[in-house]
Scaffold this active site. Structure first.
Site, PDB file in Angstrom:
ATOM      1  N   PRO A   1      69.020  39.983  31.258  1.00 12.51           N
ATOM      2  CA  PRO A   1      69.148  38.650  31.849  1.00 12.51           C
ATOM      3  C   PRO A   1      69.505  37.649  30.754  1.00 12.51           C
ATOM      4  CG  PRO A   1      66.832  39.337  31.753  1.00 12.51           C
ATOM      5  CD  PRO A   1      67.635  40.437  31.132  1.00 12.51           C
TER       6      PRO A   1
ATOM      7  N   CYS B   1      78.516  29.089  40.690  1.00 13.24           N
ATOM      8  CA  CYS B   1      79.905  29.478  40.410  1.00 13.24           C
ATOM      9  C   CYS B   1      80.835  29.166  41.572  1.00 13.24           C
ATOM     10  CB  CYS B   1      79.963  30.956  40.053  1.00 13.24           C
ATOM     11  SG  CYS B   1      79.120  31.973  41.257  1.00 13.24           S
TER      12      CYS B   1
ATOM     13  N   PRO C   1      73.743  35.932  34.142  1.00 15.56           N
ATOM     14  CA  PRO C   1      73.667  34.536  33.708  1.00 15.56           C
ATOM     15  C   PRO C   1      72.347  33.879  34.120  1.00 15.56           C
ATOM     16  CG  PRO C   1      74.842  34.629  35.763  1.00 15.56           C
ATOM     17  CD  PRO C   1      74.362  36.042  35.487  1.00 15.56           C
ATOM     18  N   TRP C   2      72.216  32.577  33.813  1.00 20.92           N
ATOM     19  CA  TRP C   2      70.936  31.891  34.022  1.00 20.92           C
ATOM     20  C   TRP C   2      70.887  31.089  35.314  1.00 20.92           C
ATOM     21  CZ3 TRP C   2      72.831  27.126  34.545  1.00 20.92           C
ATOM     22  CH2 TRP C   2      73.915  26.731  33.744  1.00 20.92           C
TER      23      TRP C   2
ATOM     24  N   GLU D   1      82.197  39.359  37.255  1.00 19.35           N
ATOM     25  CA  GLU D   1      82.045  38.203  38.148  1.00 19.35           C
ATOM     26  C   GLU D   1      82.010  36.976  37.257  1.00 19.35           C
ATOM     27  OE1 GLU D   1      82.203  38.331  41.271  1.00 19.35           O
ATOM     28  OE2 GLU D   1      81.737  40.400  41.752  1.00 19.35           O
TER      29      GLU D   1
ATOM     30  N   SER E   1      80.455  33.584  32.209  1.00 14.74           N
ATOM     31  CA  SER E   1      81.638  32.738  32.051  1.00 14.74           C
ATOM     32  C   SER E   1      82.884  33.583  31.784  1.00 14.74           C
ATOM     33  CB  SER E   1      81.409  31.773  30.897  1.00 14.74           C
ATOM     34  OG  SER E   1      81.210  32.518  29.708  1.00 14.74           O
TER      35      SER E   1
ATOM     36  N   GLU F   1      85.510  24.573  34.070  1.00 12.67           N
ATOM     37  CA  GLU F   1      84.211  24.674  34.733  1.00 12.67           C
ATOM     38  C   GLU F   1      83.171  23.865  33.956  1.00 12.67           C
ATOM     39  OE1 GLU F   1      82.372  28.596  34.675  1.00 12.67           O
ATOM     40  OE2 GLU F   1      81.882  28.338  36.791  1.00 12.67           O
TER      41      GLU F   1
HETATM   42  P1  NAD Z   1      77.611  33.113  29.756  1.00 14.98           P
HETATM   43  O1  NAD Z   1      78.926  33.776  29.896  1.00 14.98           O
HETATM   44  O2  NAD Z   1      77.409  32.187  28.623  1.00 14.98           O
HETATM   45  O3  NAD Z   1      76.459  34.212  29.627  1.00 14.98           O
HETATM   46  C1  NAD Z   1      76.267  35.195  30.607  1.00 14.98           C
HETATM   47  C2  NAD Z   1      75.488  36.330  29.984  1.00 14.98           C
HETATM   48  O4  NAD Z   1      76.277  36.922  28.961  1.00 14.98           O
HETATM   49  C3  NAD Z   1      74.176  35.906  29.320  1.00 14.98           C
HETATM   50  O5  NAD Z   1      73.197  36.897  29.571  1.00 14.98           O
HETATM   51  C4  NAD Z   1      74.539  35.878  27.846  1.00 14.98           C
HETATM   52  O6  NAD Z   1      73.446  36.100  26.992  1.00 14.98           O
HETATM   53  C5  NAD Z   1      75.522  37.033  27.767  1.00 14.98           C
HETATM   54  N1  NAD Z   1      76.453  36.985  26.647  1.00 14.98           N
HETATM   55  C6  NAD Z   1      76.880  35.908  25.944  1.00 14.98           C
HETATM   56  N2  NAD Z   1      77.720  36.289  24.964  1.00 14.98           N
HETATM   57  C7  NAD Z   1      77.840  37.636  25.043  1.00 14.98           C
HETATM   58  C8  NAD Z   1      78.577  38.613  24.320  1.00 14.98           C
HETATM   59  N3  NAD Z   1      79.358  38.291  23.299  1.00 14.98           N
HETATM   60  N4  NAD Z   1      78.469  39.901  24.691  1.00 14.98           N
HETATM   61  C9  NAD Z   1      77.688  40.258  25.742  1.00 14.98           C
HETATM   62  N5  NAD Z   1      76.957  39.380  26.457  1.00 14.98           N
HETATM   63  C10 NAD Z   1      77.040  38.077  26.120  1.00 14.98           C
HETATM   64  O7  NAD Z   1      77.315  32.428  31.168  1.00 14.98           O
HETATM   65  P2  NAD Z   1      76.062  31.520  31.552  1.00 14.98           P
HETATM   66  O8  NAD Z   1      76.262  30.206  30.877  1.00 14.98           O
HETATM   67  O9  NAD Z   1      74.795  32.272  31.375  1.00 14.98           O
HETATM   68  O10 NAD Z   1      76.273  31.381  33.149  1.00 14.98           O
HETATM   69  C11 NAD Z   1      77.152  30.519  33.709  1.00 14.98           C
HETATM   70  C12 NAD Z   1      78.477  31.206  34.004  1.00 14.98           C
HETATM   71  O11 NAD Z   1      78.277  32.302  34.902  1.00 14.98           O
HETATM   72  C13 NAD Z   1      79.463  30.299  34.707  1.00 14.98           C
HETATM   73  O12 NAD Z   1      80.746  30.495  34.155  1.00 14.98           O
HETATM   74  C14 NAD Z   1      79.427  30.791  36.153  1.00 14.98           C
HETATM   75  O13 NAD Z   1      80.590  30.505  36.902  1.00 14.98           O
HETATM   76  C15 NAD Z   1      79.238  32.243  35.947  1.00 14.98           C
HETATM   77  N6  NAD Z   1      78.713  32.864  37.182  1.00 14.98           N
HETATM   78  C16 NAD Z   1      79.573  33.608  37.949  1.00 14.98           C
HETATM   79  C17 NAD Z   1      79.121  34.178  39.137  1.00 14.98           C
HETATM   80  C18 NAD Z   1      80.035  35.005  39.997  1.00 14.98           C
HETATM   81  O14 NAD Z   1      79.531  35.648  40.905  1.00 14.98           O
HETATM   82  N7  NAD Z   1      81.326  35.027  39.751  1.00 14.98           N
HETATM   83  C19 NAD Z   1      77.783  34.020  39.517  1.00 14.98           C
HETATM   84  C20 NAD Z   1      76.945  33.266  38.714  1.00 14.98           C
HETATM   85  C21 NAD Z   1      77.423  32.696  37.531  1.00 14.98           C
END
Ligand code: NAD
Length: 507
Positions: free
Chosen positions: A187, A295, A161-162, A261, A240, A395
């Site tokens: 990433p 998170c 994630p970002w 995660e 997410s 969230e």
């Molecule tokens: P996101 O789920 O939108 O995206 C995460 C990653 O998945 C990105 O690289 C995105 O390009 C990719 N992605 C999106 N759609 C996809 C698909 N269909 N198939 C494969 N990959 C896909 O999350 P975000 O907005 O980048 O980050 C925020 C989220 O990350 C929050 O929900 C946060 O809680 C979570 N997070 C969790 C932890 C943990 O350790 N549990 C740590 C950091 C962030």
């Protein structure tokens, strides 16, 4: 990659949008992504996004590198990772600046947390690489010597994630390669720059080409291609919960090992005997770190009735002292959110909460003046909300804390557990029995007592319930990137084994 306008990014010497088989390259999807500094709206860089053909190339490179890397001695892998820790340390300031530019994080956070935390994590896995543990070899049935081999899984596909781009890249790459796997990392497309810097330092550290490959691309294109690729044996995903669900579905088609995660909605439970000053400061720091895009951030404070009014007033006062501003300025406490989209998402949650009767005690708006051009949102405190309202259950990923009162200890713990998530939580009390009970009964992968947020490389991080499964950091994470093989060697040399009677009868 074109238009490298920003000084910090130029200093990072990123020469392409992808790093495959030790070489800078650009994605070949024909699609581009413009990265903007969320503090100013200025254009930083345009990346050439990868497509499925680039995923194929990266998986081939990782597959080709696997035999040599997985058979390297633990000592050799450990030395290479130690060199990587030194190289990242030498460029620590550039990493911090680039992280700040691409994600809007305050420079004091990237200098004091993201970058040193990442270096420490690399050092930790340099040690973990030499720590393959298992059962003793022995004759468990009297006639065979059993031993356990702990082996690398193969090519790992990681999707990050970002919110902590460098740390997430490190948490994904390091345990995987320490254990002898090779990796293809995607990433988030809005924050790929420090992951690309890291890939270049991996090469400079002498880690063989193809062991670590980084592709900038969209989730639905590159992410899905990684998930579906038959050459990828394990998927490690941080993001997410809705996308994590999709990851599991697609990975199931080729029976990949899955490590998830996912999102969080951390409760912050304040019992009536808590140190109020500590709880108030803990709540403000725990909810506003990284503009709340964490998170494990404190998002739902439950305060036992006798302390409720004083807690709300105290949090509002301390939130009022938080300095919102240019993240490059060392005095800034809170920068912008990562993007304007993210800011709109957070603002929409707060607006809808107002619509259903919530009181916004402070914040609840984007600041004007000089900050109007960035994706800023003020530290926000919301009360008078129902436990089942979306602002309590979902969230937001922004600088917003909701506070609700509770009466009995049982109520406080039940409310803490009443969301689909279970990543992290904290309990605030001076009573040892309350502390122990909270640590036992709160359903979360981490429970802090009298603090909220600190993490260490040596301890596991990962969720319960809808926050996923699998651990990042620590020896637990290293173990997840290995598979266990039982080797059984017959030691009597007998041609006719005793157990053959079950097939041949008495002959
Ligand atoms: P996101 O789920 O939108 O995206 C995460 C990653 O998945 C990105 O690289 C995105 O390009 C990719 N992605 C999106 N759609 C996809 C698909 N269909 N198939 C494969 N990959 C896909 O999350 P975000 O907005 O980048 O980050 C925020 C989220 O990350 C929050 O929900 C946060 O809680 C979570 N997070 C969790 C932890 C943990 O350790 N549990 C740590 C950091 C962030």
């Amino acid at each position: 990659m074109t238009h490298v306008d920003d000084k910090a990014v130029a200093a990072a010497q990123i020469l392409g949008s992808a790093h495959i088989a030790g070489t800078w390259t650009d994605g070949t999807s024909g699609e581009f992504h413009e990265i903007f500094d969320p503090a100013t709206g200025e254009h930083v860089v345009t990346t050439a996004l990868a497509g499925p053909a680039d995923v194929d190339r990266a998986v081939s490179a990782a597959t080709a590198a696997f035999p040599e890397w997985s058979r390297a001695t633990p000592a050799d892998r450990s030395s290479a990772l130690a060199r990587l820790a030194v190289l990242v340390g030498e460029r620590a300031e550039a990493y911090a600046e680039v992280e700040t530019v691409q994600a809007g994080k305050p420079i004091k956070l990237t200098r004091e947390f993201d970058v040193p935390g990442s270096i420490d994590n690399i050092s930790f896995y340099s040690g973990a690489a030499r720590n393959l543990e298992g059962k003793a070899s022995g004759e468990y049935d009297g006639t065979h010597t059993s031993s356990v081999r702990r082996e690398a899984v193969g090519v790992v596909g990681s999707i990050a994630p970002w919110n902590y781009p460098l740390q997430m890249a490190v948490w994904k790459i390091l345990p995987a390669i320490a254990a002898g796997n090779t990796i293809v990392l995607k990433p988030a497309e809005i924050t790929p720059l420090t992951s690309l810097m890291l890939a270049d330092d991996v090469r400079a550290a002498g880690i063989p080409d193809g062991v670590v490959n980084v592709l900038t691309g969209r989730g639905r294109v590159v992410g899905e291609a990684i998930l579906a690729h038959p050459g990828v044996r394990m998927v490690s995903f941080t993001g997410s919960t809705p996308v994590g669900t999709r990851v599991m579905q697609v990975a199931a088609q080729t029976v990949k090992r899955v490590h998830l995660e996912l999102g969080g909605k951390a409760p912050f439970v304040v019992f009536e005997d808590a140190d109020l000053e500590a709880a108030v400061h803990g709540a403000v720091a725990g909810s506003l770190i990284n503009s709340g895009q964490d998170c494990t951030a404190a998002t739902r404070a439950y305060v036992q009735r006798p302390l409720y009014d004083a807690f709300v007033a105290g949090v509002a006062d301390v939130m009022g002292t938080v300095r919102l501003g240019d993240p490059r300025d060392a005095a800034t406490d809170q920068g912008p959110l990562v993007s304007w989209d993210q800011r709109e998402r957070v603002a929409a949650y707060v607006e809808r909460a107002r619509g259903y009767g919530a009181t916004v005690v402070c914040g609840g708006r984007a600041p004007g003046g000089d900050l109007a051009k960035g994706a800023y949102y003020e530290p926000t405190l919301v009360v008078d909300v129902a436990q089942d309202s979306e602002i309590v259950q979902e969230e937001l990923f922004g600088p917003v804390l909701v506070v609700l009162p509770f009466d009995t200890d049982d109520d406080g713990i039940a409310l803490a557990n009443d969301t689909p998530f279970g990543l992290a939580a904290s309990a605030w009390t001076r009573d040892v029995f309350r502390a122990m009970r909270a640590s036992r009964d709160i359903q979360a992968g981490c429970v802090w007592i009298n603090d909220h947020i600190p993490i260490v490389s040596d301890m596991p991080h990962g969720g319960f319930k809808g926050s996923g499964f699998g651990k990042d950091m620590s020896q637990y994470s290293f173990d997840e990137y290995t598979q266990v093989k039982h080797v059984s060697l017959e030691v009597t040399g007998a041609a006719r084994k005793d157990w053959h009677r079950t097939v041949f009868g008495d002959r």
